[in-house]
Design an enzyme around this catalytic site. Structure first.
Site, PDB file in Angstrom:
ATOM      1  N   HIS A 162      -2.907   0.328  15.924  1.00 51.45           N
ATOM      2  CA  HIS A 162      -1.740   0.833  15.106  1.00 51.45           C
ATOM      3  C   HIS A 162      -0.479   0.978  15.751  1.00 51.45           C
ATOM      4  CE1 HIS A 162      -4.867   1.665  12.183  1.00 51.45           C
ATOM      5  NE2 HIS A 162      -3.735   2.220  11.292  1.00 51.45           N
TER       6      HIS A 162
ATOM      7  N   GLU B 198       0.814  -1.290   0.094  1.00 48.47           N
ATOM      8  CA  GLU B 198       0.065   0.020  -0.060  1.00 48.47           C
ATOM      9  C   GLU B 198       0.812   1.158  -0.178  1.00 48.47           C
ATOM     10  OE1 GLU B 198      -2.391  -0.921   3.510  1.00 48.47           O
ATOM     11  OE2 GLU B 198      -2.582  -2.792   2.710  1.00 48.47           O
TER      12      GLU B 198
ATOM     13  N   GLU C 269      -3.790  -7.264   2.888  1.00 49.13           N
ATOM     14  CA  GLU C 269      -2.504  -7.735   3.290  1.00 49.13           C
ATOM     15  C   GLU C 269      -1.960  -9.127   3.229  1.00 49.13           C
ATOM     16  OE1 GLU C 269      -4.488  -5.746   4.724  1.00 49.13           O
ATOM     17  OE2 GLU C 269      -3.247  -3.761   5.345  1.00 49.13           O
TER      18      GLU C 269
END
Ligand SMILES: Cc1ncc(C[n+]2csc(CCOP(=O)(O)OP(=O)(O)O)c2C)c(N)n1
Ligand SMILES: [Mg+2]
Length: 818
Positions: A594, A496, A527
């Site tokens: 994250h 990405e 992914e």
């Protein structure tokens, strides 16, 4: 979106209706004359015989599983046997339209596909080449046994070789196609285009796309087929694979000379069941699987349903799909209907389907019906076919006798398995041709900018160089990538934001200007398919670098990392290589989903290498190392580090090429009283702590940057502990289950006599990562390290702990599960 393409509101907001083209269903029409012209009478008979080989082979296995003997030969096969009785026409028909250079990847139910592909390929190779393949394979180990079965010609010998290599693999013999390390569900034979078969439902889809990308990017002949089951249509990675395979950019942005979309056919062997779940009517809603093509691209993926009970219908459809795939018009999808008369596995009592249903399909048996077709059209006589069947069974029996003979067919030992876990190869380039890269790299904007940067973090007076003049960690990664891109023509990178964005966290800024699209491209947010296609690309012969923007996204690629990238080198007994680097960025500031360091997962799975540089010197030297290797490397980076300059190597980050010694930790600060070893960004906190220990308490700490997770040489750490007698380990990974606990345990085992205190591990809290404003509560801080030393290793005179790092609190948290 590239700047060259504009999303125009006046276009996209316009009213209209989507017209979806029709999808053909079972449109094959019998035409014996045309088929005879295409295959010849011999070819038509071979199709029958190959189906018979599969039927007899699978029936033999079934008998062994159920009765422990077959034709008087006793054998207990302990492992799995997912049989394809009933599905023979689907695989033989497919292979009748394929060349040896076409690849097929498959599933847990692929014995028939291996036999079909290898038998068909063996007849298409010139005899000399065929012999050379067999003689050269495993230094002749497989052939040496297989040739004991009676044969009169090289083709006869090849039949025995194929039957034996497959069966010996299923029976876990060293002479099997992957030395018995793959077994029934993972057997394959690449010299004939039979590629890895996968025990993970749908696992082959994204791997096959990667293989097709390899063919397209490196201009290799042939197409790639992902043979997967109907139930795999419910698997996320299968959809991801279809998205990756159908990106517009192959036609809109890639150089036309590359040839368009990757030549991939998603072939669903649709037997209407996934174990006991009936896909048509119960567990899926597509009704006719081919419909799914309409959801992927305007061409409906050229989807159609084909009658997999007629080998000629399948052959005809595959030939048409192959043509369009070679023209770059893919991907294609086939809904090849078939039926497994056998159970899912021999223990399956078929409680989920009726006897009548099985009998209906038996009544339409593909082998019997095809035989009748040949006889009806005078291509063969019944007697002739019967004699051929008898001869096939006899050959099979000879092979079974060999494969069940312990003396003839030993198994590998543990040291062999150990020897194939990692390949540890080195390759400057994986092919000898000129890499496609822009000329005049010195003029590249990033290269030019870097030429003016300070490659050490401090100037001659010891003052910190401002960030905008500093060569940073991300620059080290860039230089390593650019170096290998300019040497290895097969190297390609995707993920990405890999291209116009400049790479996540600006690592790839400048690469877009240097590389054509097919060597550096953006992928869908897939992914699983990003990593899986990297696996397929690498095992097909190219070097792939793929990227996960945040470590927390590894979960989306769990199977591809932990079952695929990690296992194919060893399951292939070292026949496949995996020059794949997965760059994984560990985050912060973005909260719980994250910001987690999941290096422990990677450490736990055998077959992966794992590196984690903490300095710009190592970022470059360790990525250089990874990019010359032939193993899968999970390359951890930290977003706390991308902008740091080199603070340890006083010569700065070298301009030229160099590598860091694999598995070797580095001493960042020499000391004699206490060792602090870190992994990742915590190094800098450890350095601060060491400074304070010296200034406030007169303690001289040695700081070691582990740098590597696997492989890891404990020598330096153990030597340090022998000197200091004390060890604290720290990293940003959550404490429970952290890789550092393995290090602690090993060091305690290796250096027990030298330790004056137990080894302490300081990690992040066993919590979610809170918001950026509260991260200090979560990630290890200087005080935590200091307090842990004071409480658990070496009381510091006059020290007042600010945090609770006692053994009591450690036990309390563990008991509470936090
Ligand atoms: C990811 C995953 N989930 C579940 C399983 C267990 N499993 C093995 S085969 C199978 C059914 C697969 O059905 P399908 O894809 O249609 O292939 P078929 O068995 O019909 O050939 C299942 C659920 C598995 N191997 N992998
Ligand atoms: Mg199925």
């Amino acid at each position: 979106m590239p700047k060259s393409m504009v999303v125009d509101p006046s276009v996209v907001r316009r009213a209209g209706k989507l017209e979806i083209a029709s999808i053909p269903v079972n449109q094959y029409a019998e035409d014996f004359k045309a088929e005879r012209e295409r295959f010849g009478s011999e070819g038509l008979k071979r199709i029958w015989l190959d189906m018979v080989y599969i039927r007899e082979f699978e029936s033999m296995l079934n008998t062994f599983k159920i009765q422990g003997s077959w034709k008087g030969i006793e054998y207990n096969h302990k492992g799995p046997a997912h049989l394809s009785i009933g599905q023979e026409a689907a695989s033989v028909g497919q292979c009748a339209s394929l060349e040896p250079s076409d690849f097929i990847f498959g599933s847990h139910r692929s014995h028939g596909e291996i036999l079909a592909k290898c038998l068909s390929a063996s007849r298409r190779l010139p005899e000399k080449e065929l012999l050379a393949v067999m003689e050269g394979f495993l230094e002749g180990d497989t052939l040496r046994v297989a040739e004991k079965a009676p044969h009169e010609s090289v083709l006869d010998l090849a039949e025995s070789f194929i039957l034996f290599g497959t069966l010996a693999e299923i029976f876990a013999r060293k002479a099997g196609f992957t030395c018995g390390l793959g077994g029934s569900m993972h057997a394959f034979f690449t010299p004939f285009g039979s590629m890895p078969n996968n025990a993970i439902v749908g696992g082959s889809a994204d791997i096959a796309v990667g293989s097709a990308l390899y063919k397209r990017i490196n201009r290799k002949p042939g197409i790639v087929i992902a043979n997967i089951g109907d139930a795999s249509m419910g698997c996320g990675p299968v959809w991801e694979a279809m998205c990756l395979a159908s990106m517009d950019q192959y036609r809109t942005l890639w150089d036309g000379e590359i040839g368009g979309a990757p030549p991939i056919l998603f072939n669903f062997f649709n037997n209407f069941y996934g174990m006991g779940g009936q896909t048509d009517g119960e567990t899926m809603g597509y009704k006719i699987l081919a419909r799914v093509g309409a959801g992927v691209n305007p061409e409906n993926m050229h989807a159609e349903r084909v009658d997999g009970y007629n080998p000629l219908a399948v052959a005809e459809a595959v030939a048409r799909k192959k043509k369009l795939l070679l023209e770059g018009r893919g991907p294609a999808l086939l809904d090849t209907i078939t039926y497994r008369v056998s159970g899912h596995s021999p223990s399956d009592a078929s409680s989920y389907r009726s006897k009548e249903e099985i009998e209906l399909w038996q009544g339409a048996d593909p082998i019997d019906h095809y035989a009748a077709y040949l006889v009806r059209n005078k291509a063969a006589t019944k007697a002739e076919l019967e004699a051929a069947r008898e001869a096939a069974i006899e050959r099979l029996a000879s092979v079974v006798r060999l494969a069940t003979n312990e003396g003839e067919c030993p198994r590998v030992d543990g040291s062999f398995i150990e020897s194939v876990m990692l390949s540890n190869g080195k390759a400057e380039r994986l092919e000898d041709r000129k890499p496609e890269i822009a000329a005049g790299l010195a003029e590249n904007p990033r290269v030019k900018a870097l030429a003016g940067k300070a490659r050490f973090a401090f100037d001659a007076e010891g003052k910190a160089v401002p960030k905008n003049k500093l060569y940073q960690y991300r620059d080290g990664l860039f230089e390593a990538m650019l170096h290998r891109f300019s040497i290895d023509p097969t190297m390609a990178a995707w993920g990405e934001e890999n291209r116009d964005w400049g790479g996540a966290f600006a690592v790839y800024r400048g690469l877009t200007e240097a590389l054509p699209y097919h060597r550096l491209f953006n992928s869908p947010i897939s992914e699983g398919a990003i990593v899986g296609s990297g696996v397929g690309y690498a095992l097909s012969g190219g070097r792939a670098v793929v990227e996960l923007m945040y470590c927390d996204f590894m979960g989306r690629a769990g199977d591809e990392l932990f079952n695929q990238a990690s296992k194919w080198q060893s399951m292939s007994a070292g026949l496949l290589k995996m020059p794949l680097v997965v760059r994984v960025s560990i985050g912060n500031k973005y909260g719980a989903q994250h910001s987690q360091d999941w290096s422990a997962f990677v450490a736990h799975v055998p077959g992966l290498k794992a590196y984690f540089p903490a300095t710009p010197y190592d970022a470059k030297g360790m990525l250089n190392l990874a990019l010359r290797g032939t193993d899968p490397v999970i390359f951890f980076e930290s977003q706390l580090l991308y902008d740091v300059g080199e603070q340890f190597e006083s010569g700065g980050v070298p301009v030229g090429y160099y590598e860091v010694g694999e598995g070797q930790p580095a001493i960042r600060r020499a000391g004699k009283d206490l060792t602090i070893a870190t992994l990742g960004a915590t190094l800098y906190k450890a350095m601060d702590t060491a400074k304070m220990l010296e200034e406030k308490y007169g303690i001289d700490a040695e700081v070691i940057d582990l740098r590597f997770i696997c492989p890891l040489d404990y020598g330096l750490v153990v030597d340090s502990v022998k000197k200091t007698g004390r060890l604290l380990l720290a990293s940003d990974a959550a404490e429970r289950g952290s890789f550092l606990h393995s290090v602690a345990s090993n060091v305690q085992t290796l250096a027990f006599d030298y330790l004056d205190a137990p080894v302490a591990v300081v990690g992040s809290r066993n919590w979610i990562t809170p918001a950026a404003e509260m991260e200090e509560l979560y990630f290890p801080q200087k005080d935590w390290i200091l307090d842990a030393i004071h409480e658990r290793i070496l009381p510091l005179p006059g020290h007042e702990p600010r945090t609770v790092q006692t053994t009591g609190d450690l036990a309390r948290r563990a008991k509470k599960g936090v």
